[in-house]
Design an enzyme around this catalytic site. Sequence first.
Site, PDB file in Angstrom:
ATOM      1  N   ARG A   8       0.861  -1.185   0.000  1.00  0.00           N
ATOM      2  CA  ARG A   8       0.000   0.000   0.000  1.00  0.00           C
ATOM      3  C   ARG A   8       0.897   1.234   0.000  1.00  0.00           C
ATOM      4  O   ARG A   8       2.014   1.223   0.533  1.00  0.00           O
ATOM      5  CB  ARG A   8      -0.905   0.028   1.226  1.00  0.00           C
ATOM      6  CG  ARG A   8      -1.936   1.157   1.169  1.00  0.00           C
ATOM      7  CD  ARG A   8      -2.823   1.196   2.385  1.00  0.00           C
ATOM      8  NE  ARG A   8      -3.642   2.405   2.379  1.00  0.00           N
ATOM      9  CZ  ARG A   8      -4.359   2.832   3.409  1.00  0.00           C
ATOM     10  NH1 ARG A   8      -4.361   2.139   4.545  1.00  0.00           N
ATOM     11  NH2 ARG A   8      -5.072   3.943   3.322  1.00  0.00           N
ATOM     12  N   HIS A   9       0.423   2.298  -0.607  1.00  0.00           N
ATOM     13  CA  HIS A   9       1.184   3.552  -0.645  1.00  0.00           C
ATOM     14  C   HIS A   9       1.405   4.084   0.767  1.00  0.00           C
ATOM     15  O   HIS A   9       0.695   3.728   1.719  1.00  0.00           O
ATOM     16  CB  HIS A   9       0.429   4.595  -1.479  1.00  0.00           C
ATOM     17  CG  HIS A   9      -0.931   4.926  -0.903  1.00  0.00           C
ATOM     18  ND1 HIS A   9      -1.105   5.803   0.142  1.00  0.00           N
ATOM     19  CD2 HIS A   9      -2.163   4.472  -1.242  1.00  0.00           C
ATOM     20  CE1 HIS A   9      -2.393   5.897   0.424  1.00  0.00           C
ATOM     21  NE2 HIS A   9      -3.060   5.094  -0.393  1.00  0.00           N
ATOM     22  N   ARG A  58       0.337   9.066  -5.236  1.00  0.00           N
ATOM     23  CA  ARG A  58       0.857   8.518  -3.980  1.00  0.00           C
ATOM     24  C   ARG A  58       1.404   7.107  -4.151  1.00  0.00           C
ATOM     25  O   ARG A  58       2.351   6.714  -3.451  1.00  0.00           O
ATOM     26  CB  ARG A  58      -0.224   8.563  -2.890  1.00  0.00           C
ATOM     27  CG  ARG A  58      -1.539   7.857  -3.231  1.00  0.00           C
ATOM     28  CD  ARG A  58      -2.596   8.271  -2.218  1.00  0.00           C
ATOM     29  NE  ARG A  58      -3.882   7.607  -2.352  1.00  0.00           N
ATOM     30  CZ  ARG A  58      -4.880   8.051  -3.116  1.00  0.00           C
ATOM     31  NH1 ARG A  58      -4.707   9.146  -3.865  1.00  0.00           N
ATOM     32  NH2 ARG A  58      -6.052   7.429  -3.131  1.00  0.00           N
ATOM     33  N   GLU A  82      -7.313   3.152  -7.315  1.00  0.00           N
ATOM     34  CA  GLU A  82      -8.239   3.193  -6.189  1.00  0.00           C
ATOM     35  C   GLU A  82      -9.669   2.972  -6.658  1.00  0.00           C
ATOM     36  O   GLU A  82     -10.020   3.249  -7.811  1.00  0.00           O
ATOM     37  CB  GLU A  82      -8.117   4.552  -5.482  1.00  0.00           C
ATOM     38  CG  GLU A  82      -9.043   4.777  -4.315  1.00  0.00           C
ATOM     39  CD  GLU A  82      -8.765   3.854  -3.142  1.00  0.00           C
ATOM     40  OE1 GLU A  82      -9.113   2.657  -3.263  1.00  0.00           O
ATOM     41  OE2 GLU A  82      -8.231   4.325  -2.123  1.00  0.00           O
ATOM     42  N   HIS A 149      -3.863   0.393  -3.364  1.00  0.00           N
ATOM     43  CA  HIS A 149      -4.651   1.055  -2.326  1.00  0.00           C
ATOM     44  C   HIS A 149      -5.300   0.026  -1.411  1.00  0.00           C
ATOM     45  O   HIS A 149      -5.448  -1.151  -1.784  1.00  0.00           O
ATOM     46  CB  HIS A 149      -5.705   1.934  -2.981  1.00  0.00           C
ATOM     47  CG  HIS A 149      -5.145   2.868  -4.003  1.00  0.00           C
ATOM     48  ND1 HIS A 149      -4.732   4.143  -3.714  1.00  0.00           N
ATOM     49  CD2 HIS A 149      -4.891   2.683  -5.330  1.00  0.00           C
ATOM     50  CE1 HIS A 149      -4.262   4.718  -4.817  1.00  0.00           C
ATOM     51  NE2 HIS A 149      -4.347   3.847  -5.804  1.00  0.00           N
TER      52      HIS A 149
END
Length: 228
Positions: A8-9, A58, A82, A149
């Site tokens: 995940r970012h 991101r 996302e 995400h």
Amino acid sequence: MTTLLLARHGLTALTGPVLAGRTPGVHLSEEGRRQAGALAARIAGVRLDAIVSSPLERCVETAAAVAEGRGTAVKTDERFVECGYGDWTGRPLEELAKEPLWRVVQAHPSAAVFPGGEPLADVQHRAVAAVREWNARVGEKGVYLVCSHGDVIKAIVADALGLHLDQFQRITADPAALTVIRYAPLRPFLLRLNDMGELRLPEDSEEKDGGENITGSDAAVGGGPGTT
């Protein structure tokens, strides 16, 4: 067996209080950049045949931190973007929690369709399809990273575990945490979930005694040889 690293970012200024969704221009915060660098360090010893990212800033910035010094370009794939939260995008989570749809998202996410946005079931479908395609692309001994995400990662993990999408809220994907799934011919294996430690992957030689070349199965009897 193909190995997928799901990251995940890192944190942004909106992570937590606001549903950022696909809002453009949401970059990593200072802490998020630190997290991305720490993620890169934790997997520095792991060979990566590809580094793939959601196109949102991101994620690209997090993936770029992993790619630095590896000579591997970050490839973006729209299918890892996302969830399309539609009219919910940019709204505070505290406010969204009062919406009737919120309970559906928590208890029956397979039925959740965001107003002006995307069904969660479609998110899982596109993300899992992308994983299958990338598995074939990198090959059966390939290792690759996907930066995406929280809801996308949870949906992929639920599929790997054979869970109905309605159970995916039981899975956690924290900022800059790592989840590792190994895809064998018969079934996937979850090696790490929401992990923040240093990663060392088991080599094929460590698995061969329980591998399908010997027994016809892709899992070792007794739970597997472990990674330490």
